[in-house]
Design a protein around this motif. Sequence first.
Motif, PDB file in Angstrom:
ATOM      1  N   THR A   1       0.814  -1.218   0.000  1.00  0.00           N
ATOM      2  CA  THR A   1       0.000   0.000   0.000  1.00  0.00           C
ATOM      3  C   THR A   1       0.843   1.262   0.000  1.00  0.00           C
ATOM      4  N   ASP A   2       2.145   1.147   0.246  1.00  0.00           N
ATOM      5  CA  ASP A   2       3.023   2.316   0.251  1.00  0.00           C
ATOM      6  C   ASP A   2       3.702   2.544  -1.100  1.00  0.00           C
ATOM      7  N   THR A   3       3.395   1.673  -2.075  1.00  0.00           N
ATOM      8  CA  THR A   3       4.073   1.728  -3.374  1.00  0.00           C
ATOM      9  C   THR A   3       3.049   1.868  -4.493  1.00  0.00           C
ATOM     10  N   GLU A   4       3.300   2.780  -5.406  1.00  0.00           N
ATOM     11  CA  GLU A   4       2.429   2.953  -6.568  1.00  0.00           C
ATOM     12  C   GLU A   4       2.678   1.813  -7.549  1.00  0.00           C
ATOM     13  N   PRO A   5       1.648   1.039  -7.903  1.00  0.00           N
ATOM     14  CA  PRO A   5       1.872  -0.107  -8.787  1.00  0.00           C
ATOM     15  C   PRO A   5       2.227   0.322 -10.209  1.00  0.00           C
ATOM     16  N   LYS A   6       3.200  -0.361 -10.771  1.00  0.00           N
ATOM     17  CA  LYS A   6       3.610  -0.089 -12.157  1.00  0.00           C
ATOM     18  C   LYS A   6       3.137  -1.177 -13.118  1.00  0.00           C
ATOM     19  N   ALA A   7       2.774  -2.335 -12.579  1.00  0.00           N
ATOM     20  CA  ALA A   7       2.290  -3.444 -13.411  1.00  0.00           C
ATOM     21  C   ALA A   7       1.676  -4.499 -12.503  1.00  0.00           C
ATOM     22  N   CYS A   8       0.912  -5.405 -13.097  1.00  0.00           N
ATOM     23  CA  CYS A   8       0.341  -6.545 -12.384  1.00  0.00           C
ATOM     24  C   CYS A   8       1.047  -7.817 -12.833  1.00  0.00           C
ATOM     25  N   ILE A   9       1.368  -8.659 -11.884  1.00  0.00           N
ATOM     26  CA  ILE A   9       1.908  -9.984 -12.175  1.00  0.00           C
ATOM     27  C   ILE A   9       0.818 -11.002 -11.878  1.00  0.00           C
ATOM     28  N   LEU A  10       0.382 -11.727 -12.889  1.00  0.00           N
ATOM     29  CA  LEU A  10      -0.628 -12.766 -12.734  1.00  0.00           C
ATOM     30  C   LEU A  10       0.097 -14.091 -12.541  1.00  0.00           C
ATOM     31  N   TYR A  11      -0.103 -14.710 -11.373  1.00  0.00           N
ATOM     32  CA  TYR A  11       0.685 -15.866 -10.970  1.00  0.00           C
ATOM     33  C   TYR A  11      -0.133 -17.158 -11.024  1.00  0.00           C
ATOM     34  N   PHE A  12       0.520 -18.224 -11.533  1.00  0.00           N
ATOM     35  CA  PHE A  12      -0.084 -19.556 -11.594  1.00  0.00           C
ATOM     36  C   PHE A  12       0.909 -20.570 -11.005  1.00  0.00           C
ATOM     37  N   HIS A  13       0.435 -21.334 -10.038  1.00  0.00           N
ATOM     38  CA  HIS A  13       1.301 -22.220  -9.261  1.00  0.00           C
ATOM     39  C   HIS A  13       1.702 -23.465 -10.042  1.00  0.00           C
ATOM     40  N   GLY A  14       2.672 -24.180  -9.493  1.00  0.00           N
ATOM     41  CA  GLY A  14       3.121 -25.438 -10.069  1.00  0.00           C
ATOM     42  C   GLY A  14       2.437 -26.633  -9.435  1.00  0.00           C
ATOM     43  N   GLY A  15       2.929 -27.824  -9.821  1.00  0.00           N
ATOM     44  CA  GLY A  15       2.369 -29.061  -9.286  1.00  0.00           C
ATOM     45  C   GLY A  15       2.007 -30.080 -10.349  1.00  0.00           C
ATOM     46  N   GLY A  16       2.600 -29.958 -11.531  1.00  0.00           N
ATOM     47  CA  GLY A  16       2.356 -30.954 -12.562  1.00  0.00           C
ATOM     48  C   GLY A  16       0.916 -31.032 -13.035  1.00  0.00           C
ATOM     49  N   LEU A  17       0.127 -29.982 -12.768  1.00  0.00           N
ATOM     50  CA  LEU A  17      -1.302 -29.907 -13.078  1.00  0.00           C
ATOM     51  C   LEU A  17      -2.132 -30.879 -12.246  1.00  0.00           C
ATOM     52  N   LEU A  18      -1.478 -31.553 -11.288  1.00  0.00           N
ATOM     53  CA  LEU A  18      -2.143 -32.562 -10.462  1.00  0.00           C
ATOM     54  C   LEU A  18      -2.248 -32.161  -8.996  1.00  0.00           C
ATOM     55  N   TYR A  19      -1.430 -31.213  -8.565  1.00  0.00           N
ATOM     56  CA  TYR A  19      -1.483 -30.752  -7.181  1.00  0.00           C
ATOM     57  C   TYR A  19      -1.043 -29.290  -7.142  1.00  0.00           C
ATOM     58  N   GLY A  20      -1.077 -28.700  -5.944  1.00  0.00           N
ATOM     59  CA  GLY A  20      -0.628 -27.324  -5.785  1.00  0.00           C
ATOM     60  C   GLY A  20      -1.736 -26.385  -5.348  1.00  0.00           C
ATOM     61  N   LEU A  21      -1.316 -25.212  -4.876  1.00  0.00           N
ATOM     62  CA  LEU A  21      -2.223 -24.191  -4.350  1.00  0.00           C
ATOM     63  C   LEU A  21      -1.817 -22.824  -4.867  1.00  0.00           C
ATOM     64  N   ARG A  22      -2.773 -21.941  -5.085  1.00  0.00           N
ATOM     65  CA  ARG A  22      -2.453 -20.596  -5.570  1.00  0.00           C
ATOM     66  C   ARG A  22      -1.677 -19.805  -4.525  1.00  0.00           C
ATOM     67  N   THR A  23      -1.765 -20.213  -3.251  1.00  0.00           N
ATOM     68  CA  THR A  23      -1.123 -19.482  -2.156  1.00  0.00           C
ATOM     69  C   THR A  23       0.238 -20.068  -1.790  1.00  0.00           C
ATOM     70  N   ASP A  24       0.919 -20.692  -2.755  1.00  0.00           N
ATOM     71  CA  ASP A  24       2.170 -21.373  -2.432  1.00  0.00           C
ATOM     72  C   ASP A  24       3.401 -20.465  -2.473  1.00  0.00           C
ATOM     73  N   LEU A  25       3.233 -19.205  -2.822  1.00  0.00           N
ATOM     74  CA  LEU A  25       4.396 -18.321  -2.927  1.00  0.00           C
ATOM     75  C   LEU A  25       5.006 -18.051  -1.558  1.00  0.00           C
ATOM     76  N   PRO A  26       6.320 -18.200  -1.419  1.00  0.00           N
ATOM     77  CA  PRO A  26       6.978 -17.835  -0.161  1.00  0.00           C
ATOM     78  C   PRO A  26       6.803 -16.343   0.138  1.00  0.00           C
ATOM     79  N   ASP A  27       6.793 -16.014   1.416  1.00  0.00           N
ATOM     80  CA  ASP A  27       6.602 -14.618   1.818  1.00  0.00           C
ATOM     81  C   ASP A  27       7.670 -13.696   1.221  1.00  0.00           C
ATOM     82  N   GLY A  28       8.893 -14.214   1.101  1.00  0.00           N
ATOM     83  CA  GLY A  28       9.971 -13.383   0.562  1.00  0.00           C
ATOM     84  C   GLY A  28       9.745 -12.979  -0.880  1.00  0.00           C
ATOM     85  N   HIS A  29       9.172 -13.881  -1.667  1.00  0.00           N
ATOM     86  CA  HIS A  29       8.847 -13.558  -3.056  1.00  0.00           C
ATOM     87  C   HIS A  29       7.802 -12.436  -3.100  1.00  0.00           C
TER      88      HIS A  29
END
Length: 282
Positions: free
Chosen positions: A24-52
């Motif tokens: 909220t302190d930064t003016e957005p310059k672009a949107c990154i649309l993210y899709f998780h991994g898992g071989g199309l058989l597993y995985g969650l959209r919320t799998d990104l590490p906090d550091g990323h």
Amino acid sequence: MLQQSEQKISEAFYEKYVTIYRDTDTEPKACILYFHGGGLLYGLRTDLPDGHIKALTEAGYLLIAFDYPLAPAVKLDRILEDVCDSVNYYLEGNIDSIDPSLPYVLWGRSSGAYLCLLAATCGKCKRVPAAVLSYYGYGFLCDGWFDAPAPYYRALPAVDASCLDNIDQTVHANGDLDTHYMIYVHARQTGTWRELIYEGRMKFFYLNYSLRLCDKFPCPLFCAHSINDPDVPYKEFLELCNRYSPKRYIASCAQHDFDREEGTLYTRTVLDATITFLKERI
């Protein structure tokens, strides 16, 4: 300050959500649309590490993580269609408090990167992305690795086909490691991965769901891979690079998702390289 919110996509044919991360302190310059991994058989959209999330949002990028339906309940045709629908959902201004005129970037890890590569090249998104970020992605460009037993997975304890009976048989997006990862292990041990994610003739698999006939990539491309990846072979990465001349990041290790652990050298440097790439192209 990092802000996280969630929105349900009511138009979807299954229970589908999107998670939005912003500083909220930064003016957005672009949107990154993210899709998780898992071989199309597993995985969650919320799998990104906090550091990323922290690194990219503080650099001025909105992060939007989408669900997509998992195989084998649905196959590649509907999965790819759903990913393109997600992109168009953003472009049509349907995500609360997000300006759809912002440039957008597709980012995926492993099978999520594969889906991003296909979405960028299939012509079904209403606007071409400003860039694609492929972390250990693939385009099924090389033979022999995805439709045969994989040595890395063969070295693990054998997983019986009965694992398929223990998951939700209805269309769903949440593929938790505890319930779904063994399906991928079984698929790679037995060489049946393609059969679980695709139904149809091989001719149309290569035509519609690989990059073998795509001679030119439509936007700037960043590809990251480890040199001794035990899951997606390095030769697949090299073929992507030979075809499309992306900006490369190579990790000198033997881990597929080499950025999984926060704070490691490879995680820090791939994120730095990613942000530099984005700054140079957007």
